[in-house]
Structures are given as structure tokens and as C-alpha cells.
Design an enzyme around this catalytic site. Structure first.
Site, PDB file in Angstrom:
ATOM      1  N   LEU A 116       0.819  -1.196   0.000  1.00 14.81           N
ATOM      2  CA  LEU A 116       0.000   0.000   0.000  1.00 14.81           C
ATOM      3  C   LEU A 116       0.865   1.263   0.000  1.00 14.81           C
ATOM      4  O   LEU A 116       1.691   1.455   0.897  1.00 14.81           O
ATOM      5  CB  LEU A 116      -0.933  -0.002   1.219  1.00 14.81           C
ATOM      6  CG  LEU A 116      -1.924   1.164   1.312  1.00 14.81           C
ATOM      7  CD1 LEU A 116      -2.893   1.138   0.134  1.00 14.81           C
ATOM      8  CD2 LEU A 116      -2.680   1.121   2.634  1.00 14.81           C
ATOM      9  N   ASP A 117       0.679   2.109  -1.017  1.00 13.40           N
ATOM     10  CA  ASP A 117       1.418   3.367  -1.161  1.00 13.40           C
ATOM     11  C   ASP A 117       2.926   3.157  -1.165  1.00 13.40           C
ATOM     12  O   ASP A 117       3.688   4.060  -0.803  1.00 13.40           O
ATOM     13  CB  ASP A 117       1.040   4.359  -0.053  1.00 13.40           C
ATOM     14  CG  ASP A 117      -0.432   4.736  -0.090  1.00 13.40           C
ATOM     15  OD1 ASP A 117      -0.977   4.833  -1.206  1.00 13.40           O
ATOM     16  OD2 ASP A 117      -1.031   4.917   0.985  1.00 13.40           O
ATOM     17  N   GLY A 118       3.361   1.981  -1.610  1.00 13.39           N
ATOM     18  CA  GLY A 118       4.787   1.670  -1.596  1.00 13.39           C
ATOM     19  C   GLY A 118       5.376   1.423  -2.971  1.00 13.39           C
ATOM     20  O   GLY A 118       6.521   0.979  -3.088  1.00 13.39           O
TER      21      GLY A 118
END
Length: 299
Positions: A242-244
Site C-alpha cells: 500500500l502506497d509503496g
């Protein structure tokens, strides 16, 4: 003395039907640029732009983006690709060739906030976004009138905790074989790994902060509570983390103690719009190469 008809020259320079873009990544070694240039010369191509970057000349990775014109490109491209394999094998290249005339087809996913969607629609209408916006998919029906006023199909696919699997199946049916890029324009739902796998490095998200920071809910309230002096936004490819995913573009704006939460939100929306639009533009113009969890952006 021969005379060149200038309008005809300009017409050829603007003719996308003969223009192609090549993206290359490979271990760095001497002779890569020379080999690629010589190959294109032998094919009768004219190189109009070339950019390259090496992480480390001694054992690092080499990245290259090259634009070239080739008469009868569409007919000759299959044989050119087959012949280029000999060069690619010699340097252990990963490579792709794209026709500039073939616009990428985009599906925009959106929820209730419209600022990122509107920016993309404006740029597309103005001709600044060289792509085809094939559809907009939303878990709310709020944007239908706006989107359909541009002549773009709008699909309302509600998502709840109980219907998430069915909703994603519907989204996959809508996009299957019809879409080259998915843009999450403030789409407030998590995309599943199965969906991400189908569009590897072809889903772009806009994150409402300068990553990594203020994860979770109410990011602007968190920023305000911390008394931040900079706020920003981050566009990145979506991965299972996530968001990486690999970061494509970021921007920031300075703020002060005088700015309240609403002011932070206003400034944040502006940055999000610009950052996402840049990232989408760079992708559709074949300016991005992904290596590990980073991007090389030839802009």
C-alpha cells in the site's frame, strides 16, 4: 542550389505515423549507444531524440529512451522488432517499441473528489494529454454529468464491504482488453493484488502527501496537528504494498502556522492535480522505465 519546401518539412516533423519510441534497460557496458544507433541507421531510421542514464558505469544498469522516424513504420515495425533481437541479446536488454500514433487507452477511477479527474479532462480536451480517455469508473454516481459532457462513457460500480469481489469483477470486465493504463484519480478503494497483477506498472495512483508520511485517515488533519511547513503529493505506480510502489513524480508547497486545515486541503488539491497529470503524461509518452522499486523518468 536546391530549395526545401518548409511546410512539407514541418509536416513530416509533425507526422506521428512515422514516429516510434524505444525504451531500453540493460547492464551497462561499452557500445550500447553505438549499437542501437547503428542498427537504426541501417534500417533507414532517423533519430530525433535520445536520452540515456547509467546508474554506475562499472557494473550498474543502463537506461535509454530513443525516438526515431521511419517511413512506412507500421508495415516495417514487425521486421524491425525481430531484427533488433540480435542487438538486444548481445547486451541482455529488456526493451519495448511504441508507435507514437497509437494513443494509449486510459480508464480513470474516481470516487467523490473531482479535482484530479477535472484536471485530466481539461488537459485531454486541450490536446495536452496525448491519450484516449476510454472510460471513467466510479463507486459513486456524482461525476456522471461532468464526464458524459465530454462524451466519455461513465460506469457506476458501487463498492461495499459485501460486494467488493463482485464490483472488482465488473471493473475487470469493463477494462479487459480495452485499457492500457488505469489512473486512480482520488479513488478511495484499495485495489486487490489480482487486479494489480493484470496491470503491472500500468496503474498510477495519487497519494495525498509527500511520501512516506501521514499514512491512514485524515492526512491533512495529521499534517496540521504536526505543524508541518511543507505539504505535497506523490504519484506512484500501484503495487501490492500500500502506497509503496515506484514513485513517478512529487511536488511540495511551503505552508505556515497561519494556514488552517481548509487552506492545507485547498493547496493539497492543487498539488495533487498537477502531480498526477504530469505522471500520466509521462507514462503515455513512454518516458518512464521501472527498475526494482524506482522509476527513471526521461523528461
Amino acid at each position: 542550389m536546391s530549395h526545401i519546401n518548409q511546410p512539407q518539412v514541418n509536416k513530416r516533423l509533425e507526422d506521428k505515423s512515422i514516429r516510434a519510441r524505444m525504451l531500453i534497460s540493460c547492464p551497462d557496458k561499452a557500445g550500447i549507444v553505438a549499437a542501437v544507433s547503428q542498427f537504426l541507421y541501417e534500417q533507414g531510421a532517423n533519430i530525433v531524440q535520445s536520452d540515456q542514464y547509467t546508474m554506475d558505469p562499472e557494473g550498474g544498469m543502463f537506461f535509454m529512451r530513443i525516438e526515431f522516424d521511419l517511413l512506412e513504420l507500421e508495415q516495417r515495425l514487425p521486421s524491425l522488432q525481430e531484427d533488433f533481437n540480435r542487438v538486444a541479446d548481445r547486451f541482455t536488454m529488456r526493451w519495448s517499441i511504441f508507435r507514437a500514433a497509437r494513443q494509449k487507452r486510459i480508464a480513470i477511477f474516481v470516487s467523490k473528489e473531482d479535482h484530479c479527474l477535472v484536471e485530466l479532462l481539461w488537459q485531454w480536451q486541450a490536446g495536452d494529454l496525448d491519450a484516449e480517455i476510454s472510460m471513467v469508473i466510479s463507486n459513486h454516481d456524482d461525476m456522471r454529468g461532468l464526464v458524459e459532457s465530454f462524451g466519455i462513457p461513465y460506469h457506476h460500480v458501487p463498492v461495499t464491504a459485501d460486494t467488493k469481489v463482485e464490483a472488482e469483477q465488473k471493473q475487470r470486465e469493463l477494462t479487459a482488453g480495452k485499457i492500457d493504463l488505469i489512473v486512480l484519480a482520488r479513488y478511495m478503494q484499495i485495489v486487490t493484488p489480482k487486479f494489480i497483477e493484470q496491470y503491472h506498472n500500468r496503474i498510477i495512483n495519487i497519494h495525498h502527501s509527500f511520501l512516506p508520511a501521514f499514512v491512514g485517515g485524515k492526512p491533512y488533519q495529521q499534517a496540521y496537528n504536526r505543524g508541518v511547513k511543507l505539504i505535497g503529493a506523490t504519484a506512484h505506480y500501484v503495487t501490492e504494498e500500500l502506497d509503496g510502489g515506484p514513485i513517478i513524480e512529487q511536488d511540495v508547497q511551503r505552508v505556515s502556522h497561519r494556514d488552517n486545515v481548509n487552506e492545507l486541503k485547498r493547496m493539497g488539491r492543487h498539488i495533487e492535480r498537477i502531480v498526477l497529470a504530469r505522471a500520466v503524461k509521462w507514462h503515455v509518452e513512454d518516458r518512464l522505465l521501472v527498475y526494482q522499486n524506482k522509476t527513471v523518468a526521461f523528461v
